[in-house]
Scaffold this motif. Sequence first.
Motif, PDB file in Angstrom:
ATOM      1  N   MET A 118      14.523 -73.529 -80.472  1.00  0.00           N
ATOM      2  CA  MET A 118      13.593 -74.627 -80.678  1.00  0.00           C
ATOM      3  C   MET A 118      12.433 -74.572 -79.685  1.00  0.00           C
ATOM      4  N   ALA A 119      12.711 -74.189 -78.448  1.00  0.00           N
ATOM      5  CA  ALA A 119      11.627 -74.024 -77.481  1.00  0.00           C
ATOM      6  C   ALA A 119      10.690 -72.905 -77.925  1.00  0.00           C
ATOM      7  N   VAL A 144       8.581 -74.282 -80.866  1.00  0.00           N
ATOM      8  CA  VAL A 144       7.554 -75.198 -80.356  1.00  0.00           C
ATOM      9  C   VAL A 144       6.384 -74.402 -79.785  1.00  0.00           C
ATOM     10  N   GLU A 145       6.684 -73.363 -79.032  1.00  0.00           N
ATOM     11  CA  GLU A 145       5.613 -72.534 -78.458  1.00  0.00           C
ATOM     12  C   GLU A 145       4.821 -71.827 -79.550  1.00  0.00           C
ATOM     13  N   ARG A 151       2.477 -74.386 -81.093  1.00  0.00           N
ATOM     14  CA  ARG A 151       1.400 -74.789 -80.181  1.00  0.00           C
ATOM     15  C   ARG A 151       0.270 -73.767 -80.125  1.00  0.00           C
ATOM     16  N   GLU A 194      -0.313 -83.491 -77.391  1.00  0.00           N
ATOM     17  CA  GLU A 194       0.883 -82.698 -77.107  1.00  0.00           C
ATOM     18  C   GLU A 194       2.074 -83.184 -77.950  1.00  0.00           C
ATOM     19  N   VAL A 224       3.518 -81.608 -80.491  1.00  0.00           N
ATOM     20  CA  VAL A 224       4.436 -80.591 -81.013  1.00  0.00           C
ATOM     21  C   VAL A 224       5.704 -80.587 -80.167  1.00  0.00           C
ATOM     22  N   SER A 225       6.802 -80.984 -80.776  1.00  0.00           N
ATOM     23  CA  SER A 225       8.086 -81.039 -80.080  1.00  0.00           C
ATOM     24  C   SER A 225       9.200 -80.823 -81.078  1.00  0.00           C
ATOM     25  N   SER A 226      10.388 -80.492 -80.572  1.00  0.00           N
ATOM     26  CA  SER A 226      11.551 -80.311 -81.430  1.00  0.00           C
ATOM     27  C   SER A 226      11.839 -81.588 -82.221  1.00  0.00           C
ATOM     28  N   ASN A 239       9.791 -83.994 -83.103  1.00  0.00           N
ATOM     29  CA  ASN A 239       8.783 -84.282 -84.120  1.00  0.00           C
ATOM     30  C   ASN A 239       8.809 -83.271 -85.261  1.00  0.00           C
ATOM     31  N   ILE A 240       9.254 -82.068 -84.996  1.00  0.00           N
ATOM     32  CA  ILE A 240       9.412 -81.090 -86.079  1.00  0.00           C
ATOM     33  C   ILE A 240      10.398 -81.606 -87.114  1.00  0.00           C
TER      34      ILE A 240
END
Length: 358
Positions: free
Chosen positions: A176-177, A180-181, A184, A201, A203-205, A207-208
């Motif tokens: 997931m990290a 996210v990258e 971004r 900012e 974009v996050s796990s 919010n996905i």
Amino acid sequence: MKRLHFNLITLACVTLFGCENPDGIADDAQTRDYSTIFTPLPSKTIYPSNNPYSETKERLGELLFWDPILSGDKDTSCASCHHPDFGWADGRILSIGSDGIGLGPQRYGFQVTSIHAPTIMNVAYTGIKNNESDSSFVSGGYFWDLRADTLEEQSLGPIKNPVEMLGYNNNEKEIMADIVERLRLIPEYVTLFEQAFGVTEAVSSENIVKAIATFERKITSPNTRFDRFLSGEQSIFTQQEIIGLNKFIDGGCARCHLGPMLSDNILHLGEAIIGTDIVRTPSLRNISYTAPYMHDGSRARLIDAIADYENRGDLDVTIGEDDFADIEAFLQTVNTDDFYKGIPTIVPSGLTVGGNIN
């Protein structure tokens, strides 16, 4: 198990009011008050308070659903196993995930799931009960074993599963990290996330999966002939469909398949799969679009799935061979072709829409 056979005598019998079936329950073509067993599916989607609807979030979720950038090797998407051409399932006995090529029954690969992929149609209403108000309803649980409490939690599962989307070249704890990258670095996704969630900012796990769940809640199939029948249009059913509905109830099928989703969403004894012998009751909504059937996908035709419950004393089901065709006729009334079937032409990553499905 007896072989299925329907001759002219049987077909004539099911059209006659009061005909006794020698291998089933009595025909009953009289309409009843069904309101304590079934109610129509809500006409509007219900969204949870911690993930309210927005058009931008829904659009973002749709793009993420189709974008293979969410998979470990960037070649598989949610749509690989949940495609509108197959009623938002995949038409397979067991799904092929992270190394798959192709779509539906023609898809091939070595990463085969241990269970049949259910449709995502109407997941917004999973667990809903009769006359449950919008304000009090929270959908769930999910997966065949109910291990996910929310649709958001369920949306995360396939991304972390090596057989489904993760593959074996990536780490479950790190994926997931990594995703996210990846997102971004794509300006269009950054803008869509900020518009959908109203913060920078964004974009996050978390919010996905919120975006994906918001899109999936769009895919519903209300206003079937069954819903219209329950709402008072009783002339919309044929005599055989009424007989089939009454047999569905009298034979015991409605003990588990009830409510707006025709499912109690409770665990019951089933095939020995996913490490357990209990599985949840699937919804019967739009069932004609989601063959094959059963938790292991072992029944190719709907009538074969019905036949599996012939005189199942362990389930208090008393239907016989002469009831199968009537019950199947009733179940055709919970189908509608009026559901969302959209497919994006491009996704922001620039990868192939849907992954290796063509």
